[in-house]
Design a protein around this motif. Structure first.
Motif, PDB file in Angstrom:
ATOM      1  N   HIS A  60       0.840  -0.893   0.282  1.00  0.00           N
ATOM      2  CA  HIS A  60      -0.238   0.325   0.239  1.00  0.00           C
ATOM      3  C   HIS A  60       0.955   1.021   0.340  1.00  0.00           C
ATOM      4  N   PHE A  61       2.225   1.334  -0.452  1.00  0.00           N
ATOM      5  CA  PHE A  61       2.368   2.030  -0.878  1.00  0.00           C
ATOM      6  C   PHE A  61       2.831   3.005  -2.301  1.00  0.00           C
ATOM      7  N   ARG A  62       2.511   3.631  -2.251  1.00  0.00           N
ATOM      8  CA  ARG A  62       2.550   4.069  -3.401  1.00  0.00           C
ATOM      9  C   ARG A  62       3.198   4.867  -4.355  1.00  0.00           C
ATOM     10  N   VAL A  63       3.750   4.564  -5.087  1.00  0.00           N
ATOM     11  CA  VAL A  63       5.373   5.549  -5.434  1.00  0.00           C
ATOM     12  C   VAL A  63       4.974   5.919  -7.315  1.00  0.00           C
ATOM     13  N   GLY A  64       4.693   7.273  -7.430  1.00  0.00           N
ATOM     14  CA  GLY A  64       5.230   7.517  -8.868  1.00  0.00           C
ATOM     15  C   GLY A  64       5.658   8.285  -9.469  1.00  0.00           C
ATOM     16  N   ALA A 120       4.708   3.535 -12.151  1.00  0.00           N
ATOM     17  CA  ALA A 120       4.712   3.264 -11.077  1.00  0.00           C
ATOM     18  C   ALA A 120       5.217   2.077 -10.732  1.00  0.00           C
ATOM     19  N   ASN A 121       4.868   1.873  -9.578  1.00  0.00           N
ATOM     20  CA  ASN A 121       5.627   0.310  -8.266  1.00  0.00           C
ATOM     21  C   ASN A 121       4.680  -0.534  -8.954  1.00  0.00           C
ATOM     22  N   VAL A 122       5.335  -1.202  -9.266  1.00  0.00           N
ATOM     23  CA  VAL A 122       4.224  -2.498  -9.834  1.00  0.00           C
ATOM     24  C   VAL A 122       4.482  -3.922  -8.670  1.00  0.00           C
ATOM     25  N   CYS A 158       9.438  -1.442  -8.865  1.00  0.00           N
ATOM     26  CA  CYS A 158       9.723   0.130  -7.668  1.00  0.00           C
ATOM     27  C   CYS A 158       9.313   1.457  -9.501  1.00  0.00           C
ATOM     28  N   ALA A 159       9.338   2.105  -8.930  1.00  0.00           N
ATOM     29  CA  ALA A 159       8.012   3.057  -9.965  1.00  0.00           C
ATOM     30  C   ALA A 159       9.292   3.818 -10.702  1.00  0.00           C
ATOM     31  N   GLU A 160      10.844   3.851 -10.571  1.00  0.00           N
ATOM     32  CA  GLU A 160      11.915   4.537 -10.771  1.00  0.00           C
ATOM     33  C   GLU A 160      12.670   3.447 -12.089  1.00  0.00           C
ATOM     34  N   ARG A 161      12.421   2.490 -11.992  1.00  0.00           N
ATOM     35  CA  ARG A 161      13.295   0.799 -12.899  1.00  0.00           C
ATOM     36  C   ARG A 161      11.412   0.975 -13.393  1.00  0.00           C
ATOM     37  N   ALA A 217      10.132  10.310  -0.098  1.00  0.00           N
ATOM     38  CA  ALA A 217      10.782   9.214  -0.240  1.00  0.00           C
ATOM     39  C   ALA A 217      12.068   8.846  -1.398  1.00  0.00           C
ATOM     40  N   SER A 218      13.114   8.308  -1.286  1.00  0.00           N
ATOM     41  CA  SER A 218      14.374   8.784  -2.031  1.00  0.00           C
ATOM     42  C   SER A 218      14.630   7.353  -2.678  1.00  0.00           C
ATOM     43  N   PRO A 219      14.763   7.962  -4.295  1.00  0.00           N
ATOM     44  CA  PRO A 219      14.786   6.168  -4.767  1.00  0.00           C
ATOM     45  C   PRO A 219      16.114   5.146  -3.449  1.00  0.00           C
ATOM     46  N   CYS A 220      15.634   3.696  -3.973  1.00  0.00           N
ATOM     47  CA  CYS A 220      16.163   2.861  -3.279  1.00  0.00           C
ATOM     48  C   CYS A 220      17.699   2.558  -3.681  1.00  0.00           C
ATOM     49  N   GLY A 221      18.402   2.223  -3.423  1.00  0.00           N
ATOM     50  CA  GLY A 221      19.678   1.278  -4.091  1.00  0.00           C
ATOM     51  C   GLY A 221      19.930   0.570  -5.572  1.00  0.00           C
TER      52      GLY A 221
HETATM   53  O1  DUR Z   1      11.718   4.137  -4.381  1.00  0.00           O
HETATM   54  C1  DUR Z   1      11.485   3.301  -3.999  1.00  0.00           C
HETATM   55  C2  DUR Z   1      11.267   2.861  -2.841  1.00  0.00           C
HETATM   56  C3  DUR Z   1       9.763   1.848  -2.858  1.00  0.00           C
HETATM   57  N1  DUR Z   1       9.161   1.601  -3.880  1.00  0.00           N
HETATM   58  C4  DUR Z   1       7.815   0.581  -4.690  1.00  0.00           C
HETATM   59  C5  DUR Z   1       8.908  -0.809  -3.703  1.00  0.00           C
HETATM   60  C6  DUR Z   1       7.803  -0.554  -3.245  1.00  0.00           C
HETATM   61  O2  DUR Z   1       6.296  -1.650  -4.252  1.00  0.00           O
HETATM   62  C7  DUR Z   1       6.967  -0.581  -2.353  1.00  0.00           C
HETATM   63  C8  DUR Z   1       7.527  -0.529  -0.961  1.00  0.00           C
HETATM   64  O3  DUR Z   1       8.795  -1.108  -0.598  1.00  0.00           O
HETATM   65  O4  DUR Z   1       7.077   0.745  -2.524  1.00  0.00           O
HETATM   66  C9  DUR Z   1       9.368   2.487  -4.666  1.00  0.00           C
HETATM   67  O5  DUR Z   1       8.813   2.517  -6.459  1.00  0.00           O
HETATM   68  N2  DUR Z   1      10.670   3.515  -5.106  1.00  0.00           N
END
Ligand code: DUR
Ligand code: ZN
Length: 165
Positions: free
Chosen positions: A44-48, A62-64, A74-77, A106-110
């Motif tokens: 339930h953590f939305r990322v656009g 967006a994250n899928v 992740c949304a970024e990838r 939030a910042s992009p994950c590693g």
């Molecule tokens: O920068 C981020 C951090 C997390 N997520 C996604 C991954 C997962 O679907 C959810 C929780 O980690 O958020 C992203 O898309 N980008």
């Protein structure tokens, strides 16, 4: 190295990173809109995310997520990969914007930072929007110092022939 620019107005942000006010407006609107398309029934953590290309085009993602949790992306990838398959080359990516529902943003994950490193310049701005639409900006190099990229593996000749793209 400069410190992150936090909470600047849209105009200040534009001045700092050479983006026009309308570029920043487009990035903020499109990444926040993309957040609404997240598929995240588990976290339930939305990322656009949105990417502004040098030709003015915007690519959104967006994250899928997936029932097999680690398979989710992740949304970024999602967004960078979409831009790449649409033909974007290194140097075509002007800026990346990410929106979440938390504050500070939030910042992009590693993994995403490294994924971005393949296709983006080190001085590319990454705009991170919090739940209230407040923006924090850092460059890719600030988020991923001393990074490892394709030029470390490829010869100068390969790069000149475009094999790095
Ligand atoms: O920068 C981020 C951090 C997390 N997520 C996604 C991954 C997962 O679907 C959810 C929780 O980690 O958020 C992203 O898309 N980008
Ligand atoms: Zn990520």
């Amino acid at each position: 190295m400069t410190t992150p620019t936090k909470g600047h107005s849209r105009h200040d942000t534009a001045l700092i990173h050479g983006l026009s006010a309308s570029d920043v407006q487009k990035l903020s609107e499109t990444c926040i809109e993309a957040k609404g398309r997240a598929y995240c029934p588990y976290s339930h953590f939305r990322v656009g995310c949105s990417i502004l290309l040098t030709n003015g085009t915007v690519v959104q993602g967006a994250n899928v997520e997936n029932a097999a949790y680690p398979v989710g992306t992740c949304a970024e990838r999602v967004t960078v990969a979409t831009a790449v398959v649409q033909g974007a080359k290194k140097g075509d990516i002007r800026a990346v914007a990410v929106a979440t529902d938390i504050s500070p943003p939030a910042s992009p994950c590693g993994m995403c930072r490294q994924f971005l490193r393949e296709f983006c310049e080190l001085n590319m701005p990454i705009l991170m929007y919090d739940k209230d639409g407040k923006c924090t900006v850092m460059t890719l190099e600030q988020l991923l110092p001393m990074s490892f990229g394709p030029e470390k593996l490829l010869s100068t000749e390969d790069i000149q022939h475009g094999l790095s793209q």
